[in-house]
Enzyme design. Structure first.
Site, PDB file in Angstrom:
ATOM      1  N   ASP A 172      -1.889  -0.749  -4.216  1.00  0.00           N
ATOM      2  CA  ASP A 172      -2.404   0.590  -4.483  1.00  0.00           C
ATOM      3  C   ASP A 172      -1.185   1.504  -4.577  1.00  0.00           C
ATOM      4  O   ASP A 172      -0.588   1.857  -3.567  1.00  0.00           O
ATOM      5  CB  ASP A 172      -3.333   1.013  -3.351  1.00  0.00           C
ATOM      6  CG  ASP A 172      -3.850   2.439  -3.494  1.00  0.00           C
ATOM      7  OD1 ASP A 172      -3.456   3.136  -4.446  1.00  0.00           O
ATOM      8  OD2 ASP A 172      -4.648   2.863  -2.631  1.00  0.00           O
ATOM      9  N   HIS A 194     -12.308   1.118  -3.899  1.00  0.00           N
ATOM     10  CA  HIS A 194     -11.466   0.398  -4.850  1.00  0.00           C
ATOM     11  C   HIS A 194     -12.198  -0.863  -5.293  1.00  0.00           C
ATOM     12  O   HIS A 194     -13.115  -1.337  -4.627  1.00  0.00           O
ATOM     13  CB  HIS A 194     -10.142  -0.027  -4.206  1.00  0.00           C
ATOM     14  CG  HIS A 194      -9.253   1.100  -3.826  1.00  0.00           C
ATOM     15  ND1 HIS A 194      -8.139   1.466  -4.551  1.00  0.00           N
ATOM     16  CD2 HIS A 194      -9.293   1.955  -2.767  1.00  0.00           C
ATOM     17  CE1 HIS A 194      -7.530   2.486  -3.968  1.00  0.00           C
ATOM     18  NE2 HIS A 194      -8.207   2.799  -2.888  1.00  0.00           N
ATOM     19  N   TYR A 205       0.879  -1.170   0.000  1.00  0.00           N
ATOM     20  CA  TYR A 205       0.000   0.000   0.000  1.00  0.00           C
ATOM     21  C   TYR A 205       0.920   1.224   0.000  1.00  0.00           C
ATOM     22  O   TYR A 205       1.443   1.626   1.035  1.00  0.00           O
ATOM     23  CB  TYR A 205      -0.900  -0.024   1.225  1.00  0.00           C
ATOM     24  CG  TYR A 205      -1.832   1.152   1.377  1.00  0.00           C
ATOM     25  CD1 TYR A 205      -2.215   1.933   0.293  1.00  0.00           C
ATOM     26  CD2 TYR A 205      -2.353   1.482   2.625  1.00  0.00           C
ATOM     27  CE1 TYR A 205      -3.070   3.003   0.444  1.00  0.00           C
ATOM     28  CE2 TYR A 205      -3.225   2.541   2.785  1.00  0.00           C
ATOM     29  CZ  TYR A 205      -3.580   3.301   1.698  1.00  0.00           C
ATOM     30  OH  TYR A 205      -4.435   4.359   1.851  1.00  0.00           O
TER      31      TYR A 205
END
Length: 205
Positions: free
Chosen positions: A100, A197, A60
Protein backbone atom coordinates in the site's frame (compact mmCIF):
# COMPACT_ATOMS: atom_id res chain seq x y z
CA UNK A 1 1.99 -16.14 -8.42
CA UNK A 2 2.49 -13.47 -5.78
CA UNK A 3 -0.34 -11.73 -4.00
CA UNK A 4 -0.44 -8.92 -1.51
CA UNK A 5 -1.52 -10.73 1.52
CA UNK A 6 4.48 -15.86 4.81
CA UNK A 7 6.34 -16.65 6.80
CA UNK A 8 7.37 -13.37 8.23
CA UNK A 9 5.44 -10.63 9.89
CA UNK A 10 6.28 -7.34 11.55
CA UNK A 11 4.76 -6.05 14.73
CA UNK A 12 5.08 -2.33 15.38
CA UNK A 13 5.87 -0.94 18.81
CA UNK A 14 2.34 0.48 18.89
CA UNK A 15 0.04 -2.55 18.81
CA UNK A 16 -2.75 -2.50 16.25
CA UNK A 17 -0.96 0.10 14.15
CA UNK A 18 0.63 -0.62 10.75
CA UNK A 19 2.50 -3.95 10.49
CA UNK A 20 2.83 -6.27 7.49
CA UNK A 21 2.80 -10.02 6.88
CA UNK A 22 4.08 -12.40 4.22
CA UNK A 23 2.52 -15.80 3.55
CA UNK A 24 4.46 -18.00 1.14
CA UNK A 25 4.53 -21.61 0.01
CA UNK A 26 8.16 -21.32 -1.03
CA UNK A 27 10.68 -21.07 1.77
CA UNK A 28 12.71 -17.85 1.46
CA UNK A 29 16.47 -18.05 1.82
CA UNK A 30 16.18 -15.37 4.48
CA UNK A 31 13.63 -12.99 6.01
CA UNK A 32 14.40 -9.64 7.60
CA UNK A 33 12.47 -6.61 8.72
CA UNK A 34 12.83 -2.90 8.20
CA UNK A 35 14.88 -0.54 6.06
CA UNK A 36 17.63 -0.13 8.63
CA UNK A 37 16.33 3.25 9.80
CA UNK A 38 15.07 3.08 13.37
CA UNK A 39 12.42 5.78 13.20
CA UNK A 40 10.80 3.98 10.28
CA UNK A 41 11.38 0.43 11.45
CA UNK A 42 9.69 0.93 14.84
CA UNK A 43 6.36 1.17 12.98
CA UNK A 44 6.80 -2.34 11.58
CA UNK A 45 6.14 -1.42 7.96
CA UNK A 46 8.60 -3.59 6.02
CA UNK A 47 9.29 -7.29 5.53
CA UNK A 48 12.11 -8.39 3.19
CA UNK A 49 12.36 -11.95 1.86
CA UNK A 50 15.17 -13.32 -0.31
CA UNK A 51 13.88 -15.83 -2.87
CA UNK A 52 17.21 -16.32 -4.66
CA UNK A 53 15.92 -15.09 -8.05
CA UNK A 54 14.65 -11.85 -6.49
CA UNK A 55 14.33 -9.97 -3.24
CA UNK A 56 10.72 -9.35 -2.23
CA UNK A 57 9.71 -6.35 -0.12
CA UNK A 58 6.25 -6.16 1.42
CA UNK A 59 5.68 -2.60 2.59
CA UNK A 60 2.91 -0.57 4.17
CA UNK A 61 3.97 2.97 3.28
CA UNK A 62 2.94 5.78 5.66
CA UNK A 63 -0.19 7.87 5.18
CA UNK A 64 0.41 11.63 5.05
CA UNK A 65 -3.11 12.91 5.64
CA UNK A 66 -2.95 13.41 9.39
CA UNK A 67 -0.55 16.33 9.52
CA UNK A 68 2.33 18.11 7.81
CA UNK A 69 4.71 16.18 10.05
CA UNK A 70 3.28 12.86 8.89
CA UNK A 71 3.49 13.98 5.26
CA UNK A 72 7.16 14.81 5.80
CA UNK A 73 7.64 11.43 7.49
CA UNK A 74 6.01 9.75 4.50
CA UNK A 75 8.25 11.53 2.00
CA UNK A 76 11.37 10.70 4.00
CA UNK A 77 10.24 7.07 4.23
CA UNK A 78 9.86 7.06 0.44
CA UNK A 79 13.43 8.31 0.04
CA UNK A 80 14.84 5.71 2.46
CA UNK A 81 12.96 2.97 0.65
CA UNK A 82 14.32 4.10 -2.72
CA UNK A 83 17.87 4.13 -1.38
CA UNK A 84 17.35 0.63 0.02
CA UNK A 85 16.09 -0.93 -3.22
CA UNK A 86 18.64 0.94 -5.32
CA UNK A 87 21.37 -0.57 -3.15
CA UNK A 88 19.95 -4.03 -3.79
CA UNK A 89 20.08 -3.34 -7.52
CA UNK A 90 23.70 -2.19 -7.22
CA UNK A 91 24.44 -5.58 -5.64
CA UNK A 92 23.02 -7.21 -8.76
CA UNK A 93 19.76 -8.34 -7.17
CA UNK A 94 16.35 -8.30 -8.81
CA UNK A 95 13.65 -6.58 -6.78
CA UNK A 96 9.90 -7.10 -6.43
CA UNK A 97 7.95 -4.69 -4.23
CA UNK A 98 4.37 -5.03 -3.07
CA UNK A 99 2.43 -2.74 -0.83
CA UNK A 100 0.00 0.00 0.00
CA UNK A 101 1.95 2.99 -1.30
CA UNK A 102 -0.76 5.41 -0.12
CA UNK A 103 -0.44 7.44 -3.33
CA UNK A 104 -2.32 7.26 -6.61
CA UNK A 105 0.28 7.90 -9.28
CA UNK A 106 -1.70 9.37 -12.18
CA UNK A 107 -5.18 10.72 -12.85
CA UNK A 108 -6.22 7.35 -14.24
CA UNK A 109 -5.49 5.85 -10.82
CA UNK A 110 -8.34 7.48 -8.94
CA UNK A 111 -11.96 8.24 -9.72
CA UNK A 112 -11.91 11.96 -8.84
CA UNK A 113 -8.46 13.41 -9.49
CA UNK A 114 -9.42 17.08 -9.66
CA UNK A 115 -11.18 17.01 -6.30
CA UNK A 116 -8.14 15.39 -4.62
CA UNK A 117 -5.24 17.43 -5.98
CA UNK A 118 -4.65 19.01 -2.56
CA UNK A 119 -5.17 15.82 -0.55
CA UNK A 120 -2.29 13.65 0.61
CA UNK A 121 -2.34 10.59 -1.57
CA UNK A 122 -2.48 12.67 -4.75
CA UNK A 123 -0.28 15.65 -3.96
CA UNK A 124 2.17 16.83 -6.64
CA UNK A 125 5.20 15.97 -4.49
CA UNK A 126 3.93 12.44 -3.81
CA UNK A 127 3.23 11.82 -7.48
CA UNK A 128 6.60 13.33 -8.45
CA UNK A 129 8.35 10.91 -6.10
CA UNK A 130 6.62 8.01 -7.87
CA UNK A 131 7.90 9.38 -11.18
CA UNK A 132 11.40 9.45 -9.71
CA UNK A 133 11.08 5.91 -8.39
CA UNK A 134 10.05 4.53 -11.78
CA UNK A 135 12.79 6.55 -13.48
CA UNK A 136 15.30 4.68 -11.32
CA UNK A 137 14.48 1.54 -13.28
CA UNK A 138 11.27 0.10 -11.83
CA UNK A 139 7.97 -0.85 -13.44
CA UNK A 140 4.38 -0.39 -12.28
CA UNK A 141 3.46 -3.98 -13.13
CA UNK A 142 -0.31 -3.46 -13.42
CA UNK A 143 0.12 -0.73 -16.03
CA UNK A 144 2.43 -3.01 -17.97
CA UNK A 145 -0.66 -5.13 -18.74
CA UNK A 146 -3.64 -2.82 -18.29
CA UNK A 147 -4.09 0.82 -19.32
CA UNK A 148 -7.82 1.00 -18.62
CA UNK A 149 -9.43 3.47 -16.18
CA UNK A 150 -11.72 2.36 -13.38
CA UNK A 151 -9.25 -0.08 -11.82
CA UNK A 152 -8.92 0.66 -8.11
CA UNK A 153 -7.72 -1.15 -5.00
CA UNK A 154 -9.12 1.03 -2.18
CA UNK A 155 -12.52 2.60 -1.50
CA UNK A 156 -13.71 4.77 1.37
CA UNK A 157 -15.99 2.67 3.55
CA UNK A 158 -17.76 5.57 5.24
CA UNK A 159 -19.27 6.79 1.97
CA UNK A 160 -19.88 3.30 0.51
CA UNK A 161 -17.65 4.35 -2.36
CA UNK A 162 -17.06 0.76 -3.41
CA UNK A 163 -20.70 0.41 -4.43
CA UNK A 164 -20.11 3.19 -6.97
CA UNK A 165 -16.49 2.27 -7.74
CA UNK A 166 -15.29 5.69 -6.59
CA UNK A 167 -11.87 4.43 -5.66
CA UNK A 168 -8.11 4.86 -5.67
CA UNK A 169 -5.37 2.58 -6.96
CA UNK A 170 -2.87 2.86 -4.13
CA UNK A 171 -1.77 -0.79 -3.85
CA UNK A 172 0.98 -1.78 -6.25
CA UNK A 173 3.38 -4.44 -7.38
CA UNK A 174 6.64 -3.01 -8.73
CA UNK A 175 9.56 -4.87 -10.27
CA UNK A 176 12.89 -3.71 -11.61
CA UNK A 177 12.93 -3.39 -15.38
CA UNK A 178 15.15 -6.45 -15.86
CA UNK A 179 12.97 -8.76 -13.80
CA UNK A 180 9.73 -7.35 -15.23
CA UNK A 181 10.37 -9.32 -18.42
CA UNK A 182 9.53 -12.46 -16.40
CA UNK A 183 6.00 -11.26 -15.61
CA UNK A 184 3.09 -12.87 -17.44
CA UNK A 185 0.26 -10.96 -15.72
CA UNK A 186 -0.61 -8.35 -13.12
CA UNK A 187 -4.10 -7.98 -11.76
CA UNK A 188 -6.51 -6.47 -9.25
CA UNK A 189 -9.32 -8.51 -7.64
CA UNK A 190 -12.01 -5.92 -6.81
CA UNK A 191 -14.69 -8.56 -6.15
CA UNK A 192 -12.79 -9.98 -3.17
CA UNK A 193 -14.44 -8.45 -0.11
CA UNK A 194 -13.44 -8.21 3.53
CA UNK A 195 -11.51 -4.94 3.62
CA UNK A 196 -11.56 -1.40 2.28
CA UNK A 197 -8.67 -2.65 0.10
CA UNK A 198 -8.78 -5.56 -2.33
CA UNK A 199 -5.98 -7.97 -3.30
CA UNK A 200 -3.52 -7.21 -6.08
CA UNK A 201 -1.15 -9.74 -7.62
CA UNK A 202 1.32 -10.71 -10.30
CA UNK A 203 2.24 -13.91 -12.12
CA UNK A 204 5.88 -14.76 -12.81
CA UNK A 205 6.99 -17.24 -15.44
Amino acid sequence: MLMATGRGFTQPERKGYSGVALYTRQEPRSVSFGLGVERFDTEGRTVVADFDDFVFLGIYFPNGKRSKDRLLYKMEFYDSFLEYVDNLRKEGRNVVVCGDVNTAHKEIDLARPKENEKISGFLPEERAWMDTFLDHGYVDTFRQFNQEPGNYSWWDQMTRARDRNVGWRIDYFFADTDFATNLTDAFILPDVMGSDHCPVGIEIS
